[in-house]
Design a protein around this motif. Structure first.
Motif, PDB file in Angstrom:
ATOM      1  N   GLN A 106       0.836  -1.199   0.000  1.00 22.19           N
ATOM      2  CA  GLN A 106       0.000   0.000   0.000  1.00 22.19           C
ATOM      3  C   GLN A 106       0.875   1.256   0.000  1.00 22.19           C
ATOM      4  OE1 GLN A 106      -3.383  -0.226  -0.110  1.00 22.19           O
ATOM      5  NE2 GLN A 106      -3.604   1.986  -0.253  1.00 22.19           N
ATOM      6  N   ARG A 107       1.911   1.242   0.829  1.00 22.43           N
ATOM      7  CA  ARG A 107       2.787   2.413   0.969  1.00 22.43           C
ATOM      8  C   ARG A 107       3.551   2.709  -0.321  1.00 22.43           C
ATOM      9  NH1 ARG A 107       5.941   4.878   5.356  1.00 22.43           N
ATOM     10  NH2 ARG A 107       7.996   5.528   4.596  1.00 22.43           N
ATOM     11  N   PHE A 132       0.063   1.196  -4.044  1.00 21.27           N
ATOM     12  CA  PHE A 132      -1.351   1.511  -4.238  1.00 21.27           C
ATOM     13  C   PHE A 132      -1.746   2.895  -3.742  1.00 21.27           C
ATOM     14  CE2 PHE A 132      -1.144  -3.146  -4.394  1.00 21.27           C
ATOM     15  CZ  PHE A 132      -1.753  -3.354  -5.620  1.00 21.27           C
ATOM     16  N   ASP A 133      -1.006   3.450  -2.781  1.00 19.71           N
ATOM     17  CA  ASP A 133      -1.271   4.845  -2.401  1.00 19.71           C
ATOM     18  C   ASP A 133      -1.029   5.791  -3.578  1.00 19.71           C
ATOM     19  OD1 ASP A 133      -2.127   4.380   0.160  1.00 19.71           O
ATOM     20  OD2 ASP A 133      -0.190   4.770   1.112  1.00 19.71           O
ATOM     21  N   PHE A 142      -7.074   1.051   1.072  1.00 16.65           N
ATOM     22  CA  PHE A 142      -6.475  -0.126   1.704  1.00 16.65           C
ATOM     23  C   PHE A 142      -7.384  -1.346   1.610  1.00 16.65           C
ATOM     24  CE2 PHE A 142      -5.864  -2.819   5.442  1.00 16.65           C
ATOM     25  CZ  PHE A 142      -4.514  -3.117   5.346  1.00 16.65           C
ATOM     26  N   THR A 182      -7.064  -3.059  -1.663  1.00 23.49           N
ATOM     27  CA  THR A 182      -5.799  -3.794  -1.781  1.00 23.49           C
ATOM     28  C   THR A 182      -5.898  -5.148  -1.096  1.00 23.49           C
ATOM     29  OG1 THR A 182      -4.607  -1.679  -1.758  1.00 23.49           O
ATOM     30  CG2 THR A 182      -3.320  -3.669  -1.365  1.00 23.49           C
ATOM     31  N   ASN A 239      -6.168  -2.882  10.557  1.00 24.71           N
ATOM     32  CA  ASN A 239      -5.872  -1.553  10.016  1.00 24.71           C
ATOM     33  C   ASN A 239      -6.669  -0.472  10.733  1.00 24.71           C
ATOM     34  OD1 ASN A 239      -4.436  -0.024   7.918  1.00 24.71           O
ATOM     35  ND2 ASN A 239      -6.483   0.479   7.217  1.00 24.71           N
TER      36      ASN A 239
END
Length: 498
Positions: free
Chosen positions: A146-147, A150-151, A157, A160, A400
């Motif tokens: 994600q970091r 996908f961000d 999130f 993902t 999360n």
């Protein structure tokens, strides 16, 4: 490495897994293939593939990251040595028992030895523990993706996580274990290759040969292995060794996930060859993981790279991806990503298959003769597979939402507590052959023991003059369960004494 390049690599990677899945399940998608791989797995494929299952994404990024802590360094290798002893015990004590009883689910032993309620309790412990533990492992890697990927595209999130689990479901739901034996072998190849190649690339950047690098690591401030100086601390040698032994017995020998692969071998001889070979590879590969950690910190120090901060907290988990994806170049970045993806999905796909197997066999009785020829049995298995995929999705989203590292670590620790009762149940069954138990009281014993252990762990330093309980907690947990079972025991009848 750009987010688009990373995404493209992931697409290609899963394309290969889907192709393997299609080939393996084309004419063989029944329950026998899903649960037992038709009982004809090659021991050397199982041994190699188990490395990918045993070494999760957490190991891949966390073990190297912890090397920089002066109180830890190579401390983890003490635990690995305990693991190796535990693997040998599993291979020589538990595997012969499982093969002798011809089990599909290893918790069938508890049913025959202690009773149906005990059996359902043991299976439930596995389902809860493996769901939480596997979700946590996948979560730690998804936040890395994600970091760094996908961000950038504005993908939330939850999307993902959903996509990750959807991909795993898609290549496992038909072939199950038969597919995973092959895909995990491939993924382990990527994992092992990435470790060796990462060492090579960092050595090049530090102008060191491979031999010079290991000598430099040996002489560095990061390479202390054995800690005998303070028995009160969690890094003390005998705590790590004993913890490693019993964690392995409980979380490997009493865990459907890793045992399911062993039970897919044709006979006990092949299964034991698999375990002994796997043990040797496991020890060696962990030495290289720790060496990667030392080299990463040396590289970071030389190039002025700080440990990444998340919410104003230094996260050593991000040091490896930070350096691999941003500093070493394109090829090392690809190698790292393949290794991380392989470590993560080899663990999760195996766990998802084991969860489905345990529920179908232990709770739905799919292995019972009256159910084997049910025309809807495969469809039911598919629905169970979907159900566990969705449950894992919910657990990861919860992690999360909590967004508190200390709480998440505690949840993971609680999940490991549950293996203590399994240790107690099997120990009682194996060593107290003249006794059985009041079956209906077993669930209460298995709930009380982890609760007692939680308070012992939380207040050990206060109650025991500074003594900190570490990995040996699982031994205490199993012992409390064993004593509790003795309190509710009774003489065994002829039918239950074996």
């Amino acid at each position: 490495m750009t987010p688009f390049a990373i995404l493209s690599l992931i697409v290609i990677y899963f394309g290969i897994l889907f192709f393997i899945s299609h080939v393996m399940s084309k004419n063989n998608s029944g329950n026998d293939a899903f649960f037992k791989a038709n009982k004809n797995s090659k021991w050397y494929l199982v041994a190699f593939g188990m490395i990918g299952t045993a070494l999760s994404g957490v190991t891949f990024i966390s073990v190297p990251g912890e090397v920089g802590n002066p109180d830890l360094q190579f401390k983890y290798f003490q635990f690995v040595l305990g693991n190796a002893i535990g693997f040998i015990i599993v291979a020589t004590v538990l595997l012969p028992l499982y093969y002798r009883m011809n089990l599909t689910s290893i918790y069938g032993y508890i049913e025959q030895r202690l009773g149906k309620t005990s059996y359902k309790t043991a299976a439930s412990i596995f389902l809860i523990s493996r769901t939480i533990g596997s979700a946590f492992r996948l979560y730690l890697v998804v936040i890395v993706l994600q970091r760094y990927v996908f961000d950038y595209y504005g993908v939330p999130f939850t999307a993902t996580v959903f996509l990750s689990l959807l991909l795993i479901f898609a290549y496992t739901y038909k072939g199950g274990l038969k597919t995973i034996i092959i895909t995990d072998t491939l993924q382990t190849f990527f994992l092992v290759s990435s470790v060796f190649l990462t060492i090579f690339f960092i050595c090049n950047s530090l102008d060191l040969s491979i031999f010079q690098a290991f000598e430099t690591v040996k002489e560095s401030q990061y390479s202390k292995i054995f800690f005998f100086d303070d028995y009160l601390k969690g890094n003390y040698f005998w705590k790590q060794i004993l913890g490693g032994i019993f964690v392995t017995i409980a979380m490997v020998g009493l865990d459907q996930d890793l045992m399911q692969k062993n039970l897919s071998c044709a006979n006990i001889g092949e299964a034991q060859k698999n375990m002994f070979t796997f043990t040797g590879i496991f020890v060696i590969i962990n030495i290289f993981f720790l060496s990667v950690g030392a080299l990463l910190y040396m590289y970071a120090e030389k190039n002025g790279i700080a440990v990444p901060m998340v919410d104003d907290v230094a996260r050593t988990d991000f040091l490896f991806p930070e350096i691999a994806l941003k500093s070493l170049g394109l090829i090392p970045a690809i190698v790292f990503l393949l290794g991380l993806t392989a470590a993560t999905f080899a663990t999760t796909d195996s766990a998802l298959t084991a969860l489905t197997t345990s529920f179908c066999v232990d709770f739905l009785g799919m292995e019972k003769s009256e159910n084997v020829n049910n025309p809807n049995i495969v469809k039911t298995r598919h629905l169970v597979h979907i159900g566990f995929s969705f449950l894992m999705f919910l657990v990861i989203v919860f992690f999360n939402a909590v967004n508190d590292a200390s709480v998440v670590k505690m949840i993971f620790k609680i999940a490991s507590y549950t293996y203590g009762p399994l240790l107690g149940l099997y120990s009682f069954g194996l060593f107290m052959k003249s006794k059985t138990v009041n079956d209906k009281l077993v669930p209460f014993i298995c709930l009380i023991s982890p609760a007692i252990c939680y308070f012992i762990s939380a207040y050990s330093a206060e109650w025991l003059n500074g003594y900190t309980i570490a990995e040996e907690l699982i031994i205490i947990n199993g012992l409390i369960t064993f004593i509790g079972l003795l309190f509710i025991s009774k003489p065994a009848t002829g039918e239950t004494r074996f």
